[in-house]
Design a protein around this motif. Structure first.
Motif, PDB file in Angstrom:
ATOM      1  N   UNK A   1       3.574  -2.304  13.784  1.00  0.00           N
ATOM      2  CA  UNK A   1       3.909  -3.694  13.484  1.00  0.00           C
ATOM      3  C   UNK A   1       5.249  -4.091  14.088  1.00  0.00           C
ATOM      4  N   UNK A   2       6.237  -3.228  13.916  1.00  0.00           N
ATOM      5  CA  UNK A   2       7.571  -3.527  14.457  1.00  0.00           C
ATOM      6  C   UNK A   2       7.544  -3.503  15.981  1.00  0.00           C
ATOM      7  N   UNK A   3       6.765  -2.580  16.552  1.00  0.00           N
ATOM      8  CA  UNK A   3       6.643  -2.519  18.007  1.00  0.00           C
ATOM      9  C   UNK A   3       6.051  -3.790  18.574  1.00  0.00           C
ATOM     10  N   UNK A   4       5.008  -4.313  17.919  1.00  0.00           N
ATOM     11  CA  UNK A   4       4.414  -5.562  18.394  1.00  0.00           C
ATOM     12  C   UNK A   4       5.374  -6.730  18.200  1.00  0.00           C
ATOM     13  N   UNK A   5       6.118  -6.706  17.096  1.00  0.00           N
ATOM     14  CA  UNK A   5       7.129  -7.761  16.877  1.00  0.00           C
ATOM     15  C   UNK A   5       8.161  -7.750  18.005  1.00  0.00           C
ATOM     16  N   UNK A   6       8.539  -6.557  18.462  1.00  0.00           N
ATOM     17  CA  UNK A   6       9.501  -6.449  19.564  1.00  0.00           C
ATOM     18  C   UNK A   6       8.940  -7.058  20.846  1.00  0.00           C
ATOM     19  N   UNK A   7       7.639  -6.892  21.063  1.00  0.00           N
ATOM     20  CA  UNK A   7       7.008  -7.495  22.248  1.00  0.00           C
ATOM     21  C   UNK A   7       7.089  -9.016  22.178  1.00  0.00           C
ATOM     22  N   UNK A   8       6.859  -9.572  20.984  1.00  0.00           N
ATOM     23  CA  UNK A   8       6.942 -11.044  20.850  1.00  0.00           C
ATOM     24  C   UNK A   8       8.367 -11.523  21.090  1.00  0.00           C
ATOM     25  N   UNK A   9       9.358 -10.728  20.735  1.00  0.00           N
ATOM     26  CA  UNK A   9      10.744 -11.100  21.031  1.00  0.00           C
ATOM     27  C   UNK A   9      10.980 -11.126  22.540  1.00  0.00           C
ATOM     28  N   UNK A  10      10.397 -10.165  23.245  1.00  0.00           N
ATOM     29  CA  UNK A  10      10.514 -10.152  24.705  1.00  0.00           C
ATOM     30  C   UNK A  10       9.841 -11.383  25.314  1.00  0.00           C
ATOM     31  N   UNK A  11       8.718 -11.797  24.725  1.00  0.00           N
ATOM     32  CA  UNK A  11       8.012 -12.981  25.218  1.00  0.00           C
ATOM     33  C   UNK A  11       8.903 -14.210  25.154  1.00  0.00           C
ATOM     34  N   UNK A  12       9.726 -14.285  24.118  1.00  0.00           N
ATOM     35  CA  UNK A  12      10.600 -15.444  23.931  1.00  0.00           C
ATOM     36  C   UNK A  12      11.709 -15.528  24.973  1.00  0.00           C
ATOM     37  N   UNK A  13      12.219 -14.382  25.396  1.00  0.00           N
ATOM     38  CA  UNK A  13      13.465 -14.400  26.176  1.00  0.00           C
ATOM     39  C   UNK A  13      13.370 -13.831  27.595  1.00  0.00           C
ATOM     40  N   UNK A  14      12.243 -13.198  27.941  1.00  0.00           N
ATOM     41  CA  UNK A  14      12.195 -12.528  29.240  1.00  0.00           C
ATOM     42  C   UNK A  14      10.935 -12.898  30.019  1.00  0.00           C
TER      43      UNK A  14
ATOM     44  N   UNK B   1       0.812  -1.221   0.000  1.00  0.00           N
ATOM     45  CA  UNK B   1       0.000   0.000   0.000  1.00  0.00           C
ATOM     46  C   UNK B   1       0.842   1.266   0.000  1.00  0.00           C
ATOM     47  N   UNK B   2       2.059   1.183  -0.480  1.00  0.00           N
ATOM     48  CA  UNK B   2       2.962   2.330  -0.407  1.00  0.00           C
ATOM     49  C   UNK B   2       2.474   3.525  -1.208  1.00  0.00           C
ATOM     50  N   UNK B   3       1.683   3.286  -2.268  1.00  0.00           N
ATOM     51  CA  UNK B   3       1.212   4.397  -3.095  1.00  0.00           C
ATOM     52  C   UNK B   3      -0.105   4.975  -2.604  1.00  0.00           C
ATOM     53  N   UNK B   4      -0.845   4.242  -1.788  1.00  0.00           N
ATOM     54  CA  UNK B   4      -2.180   4.679  -1.397  1.00  0.00           C
ATOM     55  C   UNK B   4      -2.227   5.411  -0.059  1.00  0.00           C
ATOM     56  N   UNK B   5      -1.131   5.412   0.693  1.00  0.00           N
ATOM     57  CA  UNK B   5      -1.095   6.130   1.965  1.00  0.00           C
ATOM     58  C   UNK B   5       0.113   7.054   1.999  1.00  0.00           C
ATOM     59  N   UNK B   6      -0.017   8.134   2.734  1.00  0.00           N
ATOM     60  CA  UNK B   6       1.088   9.065   2.841  1.00  0.00           C
ATOM     61  C   UNK B   6       2.236   8.472   3.648  1.00  0.00           C
ATOM     62  N   UNK B   7       3.404   9.112   3.519  1.00  0.00           N
ATOM     63  CA  UNK B   7       4.624   8.588   4.144  1.00  0.00           C
ATOM     64  C   UNK B   7       4.460   8.389   5.643  1.00  0.00           C
ATOM     65  N   UNK B   8       3.902   9.406   6.319  1.00  0.00           N
ATOM     66  CA  UNK B   8       3.782   9.293   7.771  1.00  0.00           C
ATOM     67  C   UNK B   8       2.811   8.196   8.164  1.00  0.00           C
ATOM     68  N   UNK B   9       1.769   8.013   7.349  1.00  0.00           N
ATOM     69  CA  UNK B   9       0.797   6.971   7.655  1.00  0.00           C
ATOM     70  C   UNK B   9       1.426   5.592   7.495  1.00  0.00           C
ATOM     71  N   UNK B  10       2.226   5.427   6.475  1.00  0.00           N
ATOM     72  CA  UNK B  10       2.947   4.161   6.292  1.00  0.00           C
ATOM     73  C   UNK B  10       3.902   3.920   7.450  1.00  0.00           C
ATOM     74  N   UNK B  11       4.620   4.959   7.844  1.00  0.00           N
ATOM     75  CA  UNK B  11       5.554   4.805   8.955  1.00  0.00           C
ATOM     76  C   UNK B  11       4.817   4.487  10.246  1.00  0.00           C
ATOM     77  N   UNK B  12       3.650   5.094  10.433  1.00  0.00           N
ATOM     78  CA  UNK B  12       2.839   4.827  11.623  1.00  0.00           C
ATOM     79  C   UNK B  12       2.489   3.336  11.706  1.00  0.00           C
ATOM     80  N   UNK B  13       2.019   2.784  10.601  1.00  0.00           N
ATOM     81  CA  UNK B  13       1.652   1.364  10.584  1.00  0.00           C
ATOM     82  C   UNK B  13       2.887   0.476  10.753  1.00  0.00           C
ATOM     83  N   UNK B  14       3.998   0.899  10.174  1.00  0.00           N
ATOM     84  CA  UNK B  14       5.240   0.136  10.348  1.00  0.00           C
ATOM     85  C   UNK B  14       5.689   0.156  11.806  1.00  0.00           C
ATOM     86  N   UNK B  15       5.587   1.311  12.460  1.00  0.00           N
ATOM     87  CA  UNK B  15       5.962   1.404  13.878  1.00  0.00           C
ATOM     88  C   UNK B  15       5.115   0.458  14.725  1.00  0.00           C
TER      89      UNK B  15
END
Length: 359
Positions: free
Chosen positions: A172-185, A156-170
């Protein structure tokens, strides 16, 4: 203290979304996610502060909650990127692991308060099988939904503005980081991470992206619009097989739908959704719009919105409303989009046009 900040922020963000004007489906998904985040943190805090041991039937209420985070992130991203129409049939299967985990926990929930305390005090003794099932489902589900979300964002890189794409990426990556914590802590580190994620969501969503107060706006540049027009040309439909009488009939039904239902006032309306209302393929509908009015879908819908806005603004009982409020009522989702299409249709800005009329 960090846990309490996380809890407060979760419910504060939920309140902002609840009070937001012109709520979209995506807003509702995000608000549900914030409630789930808040409840999950509350349950952990009750365990951390040993309050649950005073009320032992509270123990275990959060067993299945981790499975909701990935699902709600995925549906939030799906709603914003408009990849497909959401229906109950599409949504329900995603909650099967959540329901399954609750079902498997019934033997624990059936225990007395004293027995529940004993299980927790002995780190889940006798329920090792459940802990293994729980962590497996959490990691598999969490990883899958984060990956699917990132795939949707990439598409969806063409259908949303840059900040909106970055918002969704943040997100997703933030939740991925939580799952990494679940594995090791342990839970202390995990929920500290959750609290920080919620605080980050609040900071970014309020200060940098209009998530909790404004509207997402599609990023259709002139290049994108030209590309869409080109894709809607007769060459694309040369092999579609849509005959002239069928085209006329479909366009008549489309005009009737717009006249009677005014579906263009839905600020999240997509070509696929409109095609589903008319029970036709999206390509056929796009062809008819292009052939009959010489516009692509977005230009056609926004032209109708401009017409509805002009009619609404001319009504005496609407004179005390702002132009932007009336534009939102007609289906526009931002001031810039409204101004752009109004000027394209009328040849002047809304303020100039109505300034002349009212003077």
């Amino acid at each position: 203290m960090l846990y309490l900040f996380g809890i407060f922020t979760s419910f504060y963000l939920f309140t902002l979304l609840l009070l937001k004007r012109n709520q979209s489906f995506a807003d509702r998904m995000l608000s549900i996610w914030m409630v789930v985040m808040g409840l999950h943190q509350v349950i952990h805090y009750l365990d951390y502060a040993k309050i649950s041991y005073q009320y032992p039937h509270l123990l275990g209420l959060g067993f299945a909650l981790p499975l909701l985070h990935g699902v709600l992130l995925y549906f939030y991203v799906l709603a914003l990127t408009a990849q497909k129409q959401l229906s109950l049939k599409l949504v329900l299967p995603h909650f099967i692991p959540f329901i399954l985990l609750i079902g498997l926990a019934i033997p624990f929930y059936a225990l007395s308060g004293k027995e529940k305390i004993e299980v927790f005090s002995n780190h889940g003794a006798g329920y090792e099988w459940y802990s293994l099932t729980q962590i497996s489902l959490i990691i598999l589900s969490g990883t899958a939904y984060v990956v699917w979300s990132l795939v949707l964002i990439r598409r969806s890189q063409l259908s949303l503005k840059k900040w909106h794409l970055q918002w969704l990426q943040y997100l997703s990556i933030g939740l991925a980081a939580i799952w990494m914590l679940v594995l090791f802590f342990d839970d202390g580190v995990i929920f500290s991470g959750v609290s920080l994620l919620v605080l980050l969501i609040g900071i970014l969503g309020i200060n940098q992206v209009p998530v909790f107060s404004g509207h997402f706006e599609s990023n259709f540049t002139e290049r994108d619009r030209n590309k869409m027009v080109a894709e809607s040309s007769p060459v694309r439909y040369a092999k579609s097989g849509l005959k002239a009488d069928a085209s006329d009939e479909l366009f008549a039904r489309l005009e009737l739908l717009m006249e009677k239902e005014a579906v263009y006032k839905n600020n999240e309306l997509t070509l696929s959704e409109l095609a589903a209302m008319l029970d036709v393929h999206a390509n056929s509908l796009s062809q008819v719009i292009n052939e009959k009015v010489g516009k692509n879908f977005y230009n056609y819908i926004n032209t109708l919105r401009v017409g509805a806005f002009i009619n609404l603004a001319a009504q005496p009982d609407k004179q005390h409303y702002s132009l932007l409020a009336l534009a939102f009522e007609c289906g526009f989702n931002s001031k810039s989009t409204f101004n752009k299409y109004f000027k394209a249709v009328m040849g002047e800005t809304p303020s100039a046009h109505f300034g002349l009329l009212r003077s």
